[in-house]
Design an enzyme around this catalytic site. Structure first.
Site, PDB file in Angstrom:
ATOM      1  N   LYS A   1     -30.835  25.708  14.400  1.00 30.97           N
ATOM      2  CA  LYS A   1     -31.152  25.876  13.029  1.00 30.97           C
ATOM      3  C   LYS A   1     -29.927  26.081  12.263  1.00 30.97           C
ATOM      4  O   LYS A   1     -28.863  25.453  12.407  1.00 30.97           O
ATOM      5  CB  LYS A   1     -32.327  26.815  13.053  1.00 30.97           C
TER       6      LYS A   1
ATOM      7  N   HIS B   1     -39.905  19.072  12.736  1.00 26.50           N
ATOM      8  CA  HIS B   1     -39.835  20.421  12.919  1.00 26.50           C
ATOM      9  C   HIS B   1     -40.710  21.191  12.095  1.00 26.50           C
ATOM     10  O   HIS B   1     -40.938  20.700  10.891  1.00 26.50           O
ATOM     11  CB  HIS B   1     -38.580  20.835  13.093  1.00 26.50           C
TER      12      HIS B   1
ATOM     13  N   GLU C   1     -40.645  23.898  10.623  1.00 29.70           N
ATOM     14  CA  GLU C   1     -39.942  24.528   9.631  1.00 29.70           C
ATOM     15  C   GLU C   1     -39.725  23.415   8.333  1.00 29.70           C
ATOM     16  O   GLU C   1     -39.658  23.658   7.121  1.00 29.70           O
ATOM     17  CB  GLU C   1     -38.565  25.201  10.077  1.00 29.70           C
TER      18      GLU C   1
ATOM     19  N   SER D   1     -40.237  30.532  21.314  1.00 29.84           N
ATOM     20  CA  SER D   1     -39.776  31.651  22.011  1.00 29.84           C
ATOM     21  C   SER D   1     -39.755  31.577  23.564  1.00 29.84           C
ATOM     22  O   SER D   1     -39.970  32.299  24.302  1.00 29.84           O
ATOM     23  CB  SER D   1     -41.006  32.784  21.862  1.00 29.84           C
TER      24      SER D   1
HETATM   25  P1  PGA Z   1     -37.455  29.721  18.820  1.00 37.54           P
HETATM   26  O1  PGA Z   1     -37.307  28.516  18.103  1.00 37.54           O
HETATM   27  O2  PGA Z   1     -37.127  29.422  20.475  1.00 37.54           O
HETATM   28  O3  PGA Z   1     -36.533  30.733  18.214  1.00 37.54           O
HETATM   29  O4  PGA Z   1     -38.797  30.415  18.944  1.00 37.54           O
HETATM   30  C1  PGA Z   1     -38.000  27.015  18.765  1.00 37.54           C
HETATM   31  C2  PGA Z   1     -37.917  25.935  17.686  1.00 37.54           C
HETATM   32  O5  PGA Z   1     -38.190  26.281  16.493  1.00 37.54           O
HETATM   33  O6  PGA Z   1     -37.475  24.867  17.979  1.00 37.54           O
END
Ligand code: PGA
Length: 256
Positions: A11, A95, A97, A213
């Site tokens: 990210k 993704h 986001e 996560s």
């Molecule tokens: P995270 O993110 O492992 O911090 O939950 C996963 C992702 O967005 O690919």
């Protein structure tokens, strides 16, 4: 058997110098990994330095996004040929986001997937439902719509260069991962949807990562599910120790 694939999505974290430090630590920890595909996806600015540091290793580099034109007046965008030139072999597309904060749609995601494939960049195509959608019993229809839209016009040959990432939005960055059973149920649904589109033999060869996560403590339980072929890791990929532990969990399962 499908080879497991573990990718780190950094990210918007790490300067080039910090990124190089991380991969320098990581690469010595994974020298004995032979059964897992390993990928790191740094921010654009760190890609050249990370690529240089990983040259003689088995770790591949990916980007976190791509635009759907080769070049032109698109201020702030980065194209597929630019990413290939910088040494990328994968790119995360769609993704949650990007869907949420940058208004990406199934249609624009589809354009990006096609452009990536045109330049031999392997898309890691992300899909997943929100908590609201899950609680409304909409998980499967949402996944189906995202698959139909994102993969429109993709044929049976092209799909084999795509990795799917199932990332329930409520599990991303929350510390609350899907249970192994929830992940397996969604992955099985995704694979059967892909089987309807491309035929069972091809669907059985496609890799579906789980994301949300993932950490060393839950990696083995998630990765041992029959339809979970890897992980897309956010937070836990920002430290060499935790990312290497997740890769090791995949390696151990693959050697059994
Ligand atoms: P995270 O993110 O492992 O911090 O939950 C996963 C992702 O967005 O690919």
């Amino acid at each position: 058997m499908r080879k497991k694939i573990i990718a780190g999505n950094w990210k918007m974290h790490k300067t080039p110098a910090e990124a190089v430090q991380l991969v320098n630590e990581l690469k010595v920890k994974v020298v004995n990994i032979h059964h897992v595909d390993m990928i790191v996806c740094p921010p654009y600015l760190a890609i050249p330095a990370v690529q240089a540091s990983l040259k003689e290793t088995a770790i591949r580099v990916g980007a976190q996004n791509v635009f759907w034109e080769d070049q032109g007046a698109y201020t702030g965008e980065i194209s597929a040929p630019m990413l290939v030139n910088a040494g990328c072999s994968y790119v995360i597309i769609g993704h949650s986001e990007r869907r949420q904060y940058f208004h990406e749609t199934d249609e624009t995601i589809n354009r990006k997937i096609k452009k990536a494939l045109e330049f031999q960049l392997k898309p890691i195509f992300c899909i997943g439902e929100t908590l609201e959608q899950r609680e409304a019993g909409q998980t499967f229809p949402v996944l189906k719509t995202q698959l139909d839209g994102g993969l429109a016009g993709i044929d049976a040959a092209a799909i084999q260069n795509i990795v799917i990432a199932y990332e329930p939005v409520w599990a991303i960055g929350t510390g609350r991962n899907a249970t192994p059973e929830q992940a397996q149920e969604a992955h099985q649904f995704i694979r059967s949807t892909l089987a309807e589109k491309f035929g069972r033999p091809i669907a059985d060869g496609l890799r579906i990562q789980y994301g949300g996560s993932v950490k060393p403590e839950n990696a083995e339980a998630l990765l041992s599910q029959p339809d979970v072929d890897g992980a897309l890791v956010g937070g836990a990929s920002l430290k060499a120790d935790s990312f290497a532990d997740i890769i090791q969990a995949a390696e151990n399962l693959s050697k059994q």
